[in-house]
Design a protein around this motif. Structure first.
Motif: not given
Length: 292
Positions: A100-103, A138-145, A149-153
């Motif tokens: 989440c910090r990285a996002v 991953v679901a938790a990271v996607l909430e932050e994304a 407004d970030m894309v996760c890969a």
């Protein structure tokens, strides 16, 4: 069209980040794959926001695009490489916090994607529990994304729980095929671990491909090599990316070559440009298009 090439800062571990960016830009790369780690934009160091703003300013000055990589070996635990991760027995929330910090860093820098992986499933833990752990994280990271407004890969890594492109697609399916979760593909990993060719994996990911790492490897061995030292057909790999219209960065991933980073980066870009010219020629395009 032509591809956009980058270089990973994890291959410049002996350089200050500002110097690494200057060398990468000076060699003619289009962008950088920035691994957030204690040598370079430490995600847990003081004044993170101010340091991130400064890095963003420098990237703009140098004309470098950026993707965020999160594969720092010991950023969370000085004793255990890549621990804790998304499928660890304990401490998974610490990995989620890092991602989440990285996002947030990626959003501040205008990054094209934030890339991450599952981690290695502990002994004695079954696949069902592995999927439960990784989907929850991953679901938790996607909430932050979504908020940023970030894309996760998501990257399939040899030896990890999710180790193939098919595994990433299964992960997306289990999460309801979220738009913000896409695919990172390392072309060397294909030779080391996948059953199909690079072209097969590129087509399998298709429009979900959001981040590409380029290096050489030999079959069955997860060791990042310079181009020409392994079994990757680089013109064919780049040709596959051109065929699917991939527009993101294709960044060199040589984390163990920092002792000679400027020389290796120069050789790598020359190899990439030559391979791209071959790929374009095979597709019936003129050579000048490769450098446009």
């Amino acid at each position: 069209m032509s591809l956009r090439f980058g270089y990973g800062t994890n291959g410049f571990g002996s350089h200050r980040l500002d110097d690494a960016l200057a060398v990468i830009a000076g060699l003619g790369y289009d962008g950088v794959a920035l691994t957030v780690d204690h040598p370079h934009l430490d995600p847990f160091g003081p004044d993170l926001s101010a340091r991130t703003v400064a890095v963003g300013r420098r990237l703009d000055e140098l004309g470098l695009a950026v993707v965020i990589e999160t594969g720092a070996r010991y950023v969370l635990d000085p004793w255990r490489k890549h621990e804790p991760n998304l499928v660890s027995d304990s401490g998974r929330e610490r990995r989620v916090d890092l991602l989440c910090r990285a996002v947030r860093i990626g959003a501040e820098l205008g990054a094209e994607a934030v890339s991450f992986w599952s981690g290695t499933l502990p002994d004695g833990v079954g696949a069902d529990e592995g999927w439960r752990r990784v989907t929850s994280g991953v679901a938790a990271v996607l909430e932050e994304a979504e908020r940023r407004d970030m894309v996760c890969a998501f990257e399939p890594e040899p030896g990890m729980f999710v180790d193939t492109v098919g595994g990433v697609l299964e992960l997306r399916k289990r999460l309801g095929d979220p738009e913000r979760l896409r695919v990172t593909l390392d072309v060397g990993h294909v030779v080391a671990n996948e059953t199909g060719s690079v072209a097969d994996c590129v087509r399998q990911a298709g429009g979900l491909l959001a981040n590409v790492q380029v290096d050489d490897m030999v079959e069955g061995v997860h060791e990042h090599l310079e181009f020409g030292e392994g079994e990757v057909d680089l013109p064919a790999a780049l040709g596959a990316l051109l065929e699917v219209g991939y527009g993101g960065l294709a960044a060199v991933e040589l984390p163990r070559h920092g002792h000679a980073a400027p020389v290796v980066a120069r050789r790598s870009l020359a190899a990439l440009r030559a391979a791209e010219a071959q790929a374009l020629a095979a597709m019936g395009h003129g050579g000048e298009e490769a450098t446009s």
